[in-house]
Each structure stands twice: as C-alpha cells, then as structure tokens.
Write a protein that holds these residues in place. Structure first.
Motif, PDB file in Angstrom:
ATOM      1  N   GLY A   1      -4.147 -56.054  57.320  1.00 48.50           N
ATOM      2  CA  GLY A   1      -5.064 -55.047  56.520  1.00 48.50           C
ATOM      3  C   GLY A   1      -4.525 -53.939  55.760  1.00 48.50           C
ATOM      4  O   GLY A   1      -3.237 -53.896  55.798  1.00 48.50           O
ATOM      5  N   VAL A   2      -5.319 -53.590  54.910  1.00 46.87           N
ATOM      6  CA  VAL A   2      -4.728 -52.528  54.095  1.00 46.87           C
ATOM      7  C   VAL A   2      -5.898 -51.361  54.035  1.00 46.87           C
ATOM      8  O   VAL A   2      -7.264 -51.583  54.700  1.00 46.87           O
ATOM      9  N   ALA A   3      -5.670 -50.327  53.748  1.00 47.43           N
ATOM     10  CA  ALA A   3      -6.791 -48.926  53.683  1.00 47.43           C
ATOM     11  C   ALA A   3      -7.430 -48.867  54.916  1.00 47.43           C
ATOM     12  O   ALA A   3      -8.582 -48.730  54.853  1.00 47.43           O
ATOM     13  N   GLY A   4      -6.590 -49.046  56.057  1.00 44.16           N
ATOM     14  CA  GLY A   4      -7.296 -48.775  57.296  1.00 44.16           C
ATOM     15  C   GLY A   4      -8.250 -50.095  57.792  1.00 44.16           C
ATOM     16  O   GLY A   4      -8.777 -49.866  58.999  1.00 44.16           O
ATOM     17  N   LEU A   5      -8.308 -51.006  57.368  1.00 47.92           N
ATOM     18  CA  LEU A   5      -8.914 -52.252  57.654  1.00 47.92           C
ATOM     19  C   LEU A   5      -8.021 -52.951  58.243  1.00 47.92           C
ATOM     20  O   LEU A   5      -7.051 -53.410  57.550  1.00 47.92           O
ATOM     21  N   LYS A   6      -8.265 -53.559  59.449  1.00 54.02           N
ATOM     22  CA  LYS A   6      -7.531 -54.492  60.271  1.00 54.02           C
ATOM     23  C   LYS A   6      -7.443 -56.022  59.698  1.00 54.02           C
ATOM     24  O   LYS A   6      -6.702 -56.549  59.919  1.00 54.02           O
ATOM     25  N   SER A   7      -8.556 -56.456  59.158  1.00 53.05           N
ATOM     26  CA  SER A   7      -8.689 -57.850  58.881  1.00 53.05           C
ATOM     27  C   SER A   7      -7.984 -57.790  57.508  1.00 53.05           C
ATOM     28  O   SER A   7      -8.179 -56.981  56.645  1.00 53.05           O
ATOM     29  N   GLY A   8      -6.999 -58.861  57.385  1.00 52.08           N
ATOM     30  CA  GLY A   8      -6.644 -59.164  56.097  1.00 52.08           C
ATOM     31  C   GLY A   8      -5.585 -60.514  56.149  1.00 52.08           C
ATOM     32  O   GLY A   8      -4.658 -60.458  57.273  1.00 52.08           O
ATOM     33  N   TYR A   9      -5.443 -61.418  55.234  1.00 52.46           N
ATOM     34  CA  TYR A   9      -4.614 -62.344  55.440  1.00 52.46           C
ATOM     35  C   TYR A   9      -4.242 -62.978  54.126  1.00 52.46           C
ATOM     36  O   TYR A   9      -5.434 -62.732  53.044  1.00 52.46           O
ATOM     37  N   THR A  10      -3.344 -63.808  53.705  1.00 46.55           N
ATOM     38  CA  THR A  10      -2.920 -64.468  52.655  1.00 46.55           C
ATOM     39  C   THR A  10      -3.260 -66.090  52.720  1.00 46.55           C
ATOM     40  O   THR A  10      -3.042 -66.417  53.992  1.00 46.55           O
ATOM     41  N   TYR A  11      -3.866 -66.567  51.821  1.00 46.80           N
ATOM     42  CA  TYR A  11      -3.586 -68.153  51.753  1.00 46.80           C
ATOM     43  C   TYR A  11      -3.504 -68.637  50.784  1.00 46.80           C
ATOM     44  O   TYR A  11      -3.631 -68.156  49.512  1.00 46.80           O
ATOM     45  N   VAL A  12      -2.954 -69.866  50.498  1.00 49.41           N
ATOM     46  CA  VAL A  12      -2.230 -70.485  49.452  1.00 49.41           C
ATOM     47  C   VAL A  12      -3.040 -71.756  49.262  1.00 49.41           C
ATOM     48  O   VAL A  12      -3.251 -72.599  50.208  1.00 49.41           O
ATOM     49  N   VAL A  13      -3.639 -71.860  47.978  1.00 50.29           N
ATOM     50  CA  VAL A  13      -4.386 -73.156  47.499  1.00 50.29           C
ATOM     51  C   VAL A  13      -3.551 -73.848  46.409  1.00 50.29           C
ATOM     52  O   VAL A  13      -3.335 -73.055  45.381  1.00 50.29           O
ATOM     53  N   ASP A  14      -3.620 -75.244  46.548  1.00 54.92           N
ATOM     54  CA  ASP A  14      -3.290 -75.797  45.180  1.00 54.92           C
ATOM     55  C   ASP A  14      -4.296 -76.100  44.357  1.00 54.92           C
ATOM     56  O   ASP A  14      -5.381 -75.651  44.527  1.00 54.92           O
ATOM     57  N   THR A  15      -4.064 -76.722  42.999  1.00 56.47           N
ATOM     58  CA  THR A  15      -5.221 -76.570  42.107  1.00 56.47           C
ATOM     59  C   THR A  15      -5.970 -78.045  42.335  1.00 56.47           C
ATOM     60  O   THR A  15      -7.018 -78.234  41.415  1.00 56.47           O
ATOM     61  N   LYS A  16      -5.867 -78.528  43.381  1.00 58.79           N
ATOM     62  CA  LYS A  16      -6.918 -79.611  43.646  1.00 58.79           C
ATOM     63  C   LYS A  16      -7.615 -78.888  44.600  1.00 58.79           C
ATOM     64  O   LYS A  16      -8.594 -79.755  45.241  1.00 58.79           O
ATOM     65  N   GLY A  17      -7.450 -77.621  45.152  1.00 55.46           N
ATOM     66  CA  GLY A  17      -8.466 -77.096  46.131  1.00 55.46           C
ATOM     67  C   GLY A  17      -8.169 -77.007  47.357  1.00 55.46           C
ATOM     68  O   GLY A  17      -8.766 -76.929  48.410  1.00 55.46           O
ATOM     69  N   LYS A  18      -6.822 -77.768  47.829  1.00 51.64           N
ATOM     70  CA  LYS A  18      -6.367 -77.827  49.188  1.00 51.64           C
ATOM     71  C   LYS A  18      -5.546 -76.859  49.762  1.00 51.64           C
ATOM     72  O   LYS A  18      -4.688 -76.073  48.839  1.00 51.64           O
ATOM     73  N   LEU A  19      -5.672 -76.220  50.806  1.00 52.46           N
ATOM     74  CA  LEU A  19      -5.035 -75.057  51.347  1.00 52.46           C
ATOM     75  C   LEU A  19      -3.626 -75.591  51.740  1.00 52.46           C
ATOM     76  O   LEU A  19      -3.189 -76.411  52.570  1.00 52.46           O
ATOM     77  N   ILE A  20      -2.668 -74.941  51.031  1.00 46.60           N
ATOM     78  CA  ILE A  20      -1.104 -75.152  51.450  1.00 46.60           C
ATOM     79  C   ILE A  20      -0.625 -74.144  52.364  1.00 46.60           C
ATOM     80  O   ILE A  20       0.185 -74.514  53.442  1.00 46.60           O
ATOM     81  N   TYR A  21      -1.313 -72.996  52.772  1.00 43.47           N
ATOM     82  CA  TYR A  21      -1.062 -72.114  53.680  1.00 43.47           C
ATOM     83  C   TYR A  21      -2.346 -71.243  54.241  1.00 43.47           C
ATOM     84  O   TYR A  21      -2.937 -70.883  53.111  1.00 43.47           O
ATOM     85  N   HIS A  22      -2.393 -71.204  55.464  1.00 44.84           N
ATOM     86  CA  HIS A  22      -3.672 -70.503  55.957  1.00 44.84           C
ATOM     87  C   HIS A  22      -3.205 -69.833  57.401  1.00 44.84           C
ATOM     88  O   HIS A  22      -2.596 -70.647  58.065  1.00 44.84           O
ATOM     89  N   LYS A  23      -3.670 -68.887  57.667  1.00 43.63           N
ATOM     90  CA  LYS A  23      -3.053 -68.146  58.898  1.00 43.63           C
ATOM     91  C   LYS A  23      -3.808 -69.061  60.266  1.00 43.63           C
ATOM     92  O   LYS A  23      -3.373 -69.082  61.087  1.00 43.63           O
ATOM     93  N   ASP A  24      -5.070 -69.651  59.747  1.00 43.17           N
ATOM     94  CA  ASP A  24      -5.491 -70.756  60.728  1.00 43.17           C
ATOM     95  C   ASP A  24      -4.822 -71.953  60.369  1.00 43.17           C
ATOM     96  O   ASP A  24      -5.270 -72.697  59.449  1.00 43.17           O
ATOM     97  N   LYS A  25      -3.845 -72.412  61.232  1.00 43.69           N
ATOM     98  CA  LYS A  25      -3.040 -73.814  60.841  1.00 43.69           C
ATOM     99  C   LYS A  25      -4.244 -74.928  60.800  1.00 43.69           C
ATOM    100  O   LYS A  25      -3.736 -75.777  59.973  1.00 43.69           O
ATOM    101  N   ASN A  26      -5.200 -74.947  61.404  1.00 45.67           N
ATOM    102  CA  ASN A  26      -6.043 -76.006  61.327  1.00 45.67           C
ATOM    103  C   ASN A  26      -6.821 -76.409  59.923  1.00 45.67           C
ATOM    104  O   ASN A  26      -7.288 -77.449  59.802  1.00 45.67           O
ATOM    105  N   LYS A  27      -6.418 -75.421  59.139  1.00 48.73           N
ATOM    106  CA  LYS A  27      -7.353 -75.153  57.688  1.00 48.73           C
ATOM    107  C   LYS A  27      -6.139 -75.765  56.620  1.00 48.73           C
ATOM    108  O   LYS A  27      -6.603 -76.018  55.446  1.00 48.73           O
TER     109      LYS A  27
END
Length: 270
Positions: free
Chosen positions: A189-215
């Motif tokens: 997280g940032v600014a004192g908030l614990k929640s926060g993460y990055t995910y990566v999406v291709d232009t077809k709308g599919k997730l390339i990376y997410h902290k939840d591997k199932n996604k």
C-alpha cells in the motif's frame, strides 16, 4: 489498429489499493487533501512500475538479439547446424535467466527447429499470432497471454527475428513465465493504506500478472479498465491518469501509465 500498436501495444498494468477509511474523514477539505495526495502517489508508482516492466522486456529483447545473431542459430536455419548443440545453449540460457519457461528457434515455416524442451522440436507454432507477426513485420514481438505448449503454464512470448542476407529466416523466442513478474512489481500500500497491488492486463483484456495467481490468464473484471482497453484498441489517445470506481462495494482509485518501449499500461489502483 496500426501495425506498430498491433505488435507492441499489449499490456495494461494496474496498481490497486482499497480506500476503506473514507468515512473516517469528517471534513471535506481533509478528505480532498488525502485523495489528492494518494492520487499523486499512486500515479508516480504506476510510472515506476511501467519502467520496471520496460527494463525487464528490454533485457529480454536484448538477450534474444544476441542469440539471434549467433552463427549457431543461423547455421541451424540454413540446415547446416547442430540442433542438439544449439538446444544446449538454450538450456544454459533458461538456467541462467530463471524466468524462462523455454527458449526455442522457429524457422520461416513456423516449425520449431531447436528448443530447450526437446519434445517440442519439429512442432509447429504457425498458429500463434506472435509467429505470424514476427515473420510478417520482421520485428521483435511481445505476445498476449498464452498457454505454453511445453508445460501448460501461462506465459508471454518475446521474439526476435533472425535475418540472413537481408531476409527473415525465422526467429528466436523466449516464453517468459507470467508468474515471474512478481519479482519486479509492487504489491503493497501507499499513504498509510495497507491494501495495494499491481496487475498487468493485455489489450485483449486478459491478466498477465496478478497477486492472485488464479486470476492470471482470465479476463479483467474492472469495467473502468475494460473501457480503457477498448479506447486503446480503437486508437484513441489515452494519457496516464487516475480513475475512481467502486468494486465489490469498496471505493478504489486506479492510476495507469503507458510503457515507453512497448506501450505497456501501468495502473496503480487504490
């Protein structure tokens, strides 16, 4: 979509942080100040995340350029080289790099000629879009999310063409594990908030990376991001910015930015 965008514009990276403390602010001025500060921080993080991915992909392309330029690769494509010796070179690359699912050489007919995964030698990858694009445009290509023909793992293929006497004779490719992005991207997280993460999406709308591997490999659920992807694929001009939305009843802010090298979009979401 232009040729350049069709080749390289493929990723949207999102950083997400949930705003769970909005109700704690009694005064609008304090709340506005917090949102402004948070927006600035996550926008900066989104740019930083894009730069990380750019560096990673630039390194992959540079390494493949080196491989594509070797006499071993060219000899195999000309029918004079030692396939096993070249495959062993690929073995070493996979072991040294650590994020590769397998490295392989493809000829102009779309057939794998050498591979760190021997059982794939002789197989055709002509059905893959990255094969068609690399052979057609004679440029490095970064694919959408794919299911590897080697192990079934989700990967992104990075290619580099092999040019002999001015003509493309094939290409070297690296199947980069989607899971390997976790080593480089921010999931805090940032600014004192614990929640926060990055995910990566291709232009077809599919997730390339997410902290939840199932996604990983599945369609992104965020309607705001879906709308952004549609704009990108319609060649609309989209600058890095902030989007606010509600997801599963939680207020969120997302910041997104674009790759300078591969038109990757990075969004830090809060």
């Amino acid at each position: 979509m232009t040729i350049g965008k069709r080749i390289s514009l493929f990723v949207l990276t999102i950083f997400v942080t949930s705003i769970l403390i909005m109700g704690l602010f009694s005064y609008k001025g304090v709340n506005d100040y917090f949102i402004k500060r948070l927006s600035g921080e996550i926008l900066n993080i989104s740019t930083s995340e894009v730069e990380k991915i750019d560096v990673l992909l630039e390194k992959e392309i540079s390494e493949l350029h080196g491989l594509a330029s070797t006499s071993d690769v060219k000899a195999v494509l000309e029918g004079q080289g030692n396939i096993e010796a070249l495959s062993q070179i690929f073995d070493k690359y996979v072991a040294d790099v650590g994020n590769s699912e397998h490295i392989f050489l493809v000829d102009e007919a779309g057939t794998i000629r050498a591979d760190s995964d021997r059982k794939l030698i002789g197989k055709s990858v002509l059905d893959r879009q990255y094969t068609k694009d690399t052979l057609s445009f004679k440029k490095p290509v970064i694919s959408e999310v794919l299911v590897s023909k080697s192990t079934g793992e989700l990967v992104v293929a990075v290619t580099y063409p092999v040019i002999i006497d001015g003509k493309i004779k094939g290409f070297v490719a690296n199947a980069v594990k989607c899971s390997s992005f976790s080593k480089f991207l921010k999931d805090e997280g940032v600014a004192g908030l614990k929640s926060g993460y990055t995910y990566v999406v291709d232009t077809k709308g599919k997730l390339i990376y997410h902290k939840d591997k199932n996604k990983i490999g599945k369609p992104v659920e965020n309607e705001s991001i879906k709308s952004l992807i549609e704009k990108l694929n319609s060649n609309e001009k989209v600058e890095r910015s902030i989007v606010k939305y509600v997801y599963n009843g939680i207020n969120k802010i997302a910041a997104y930015d674009f790759s300078k090298k591969n038109r990757l979009d990075n969004c830090y979401n809060s």
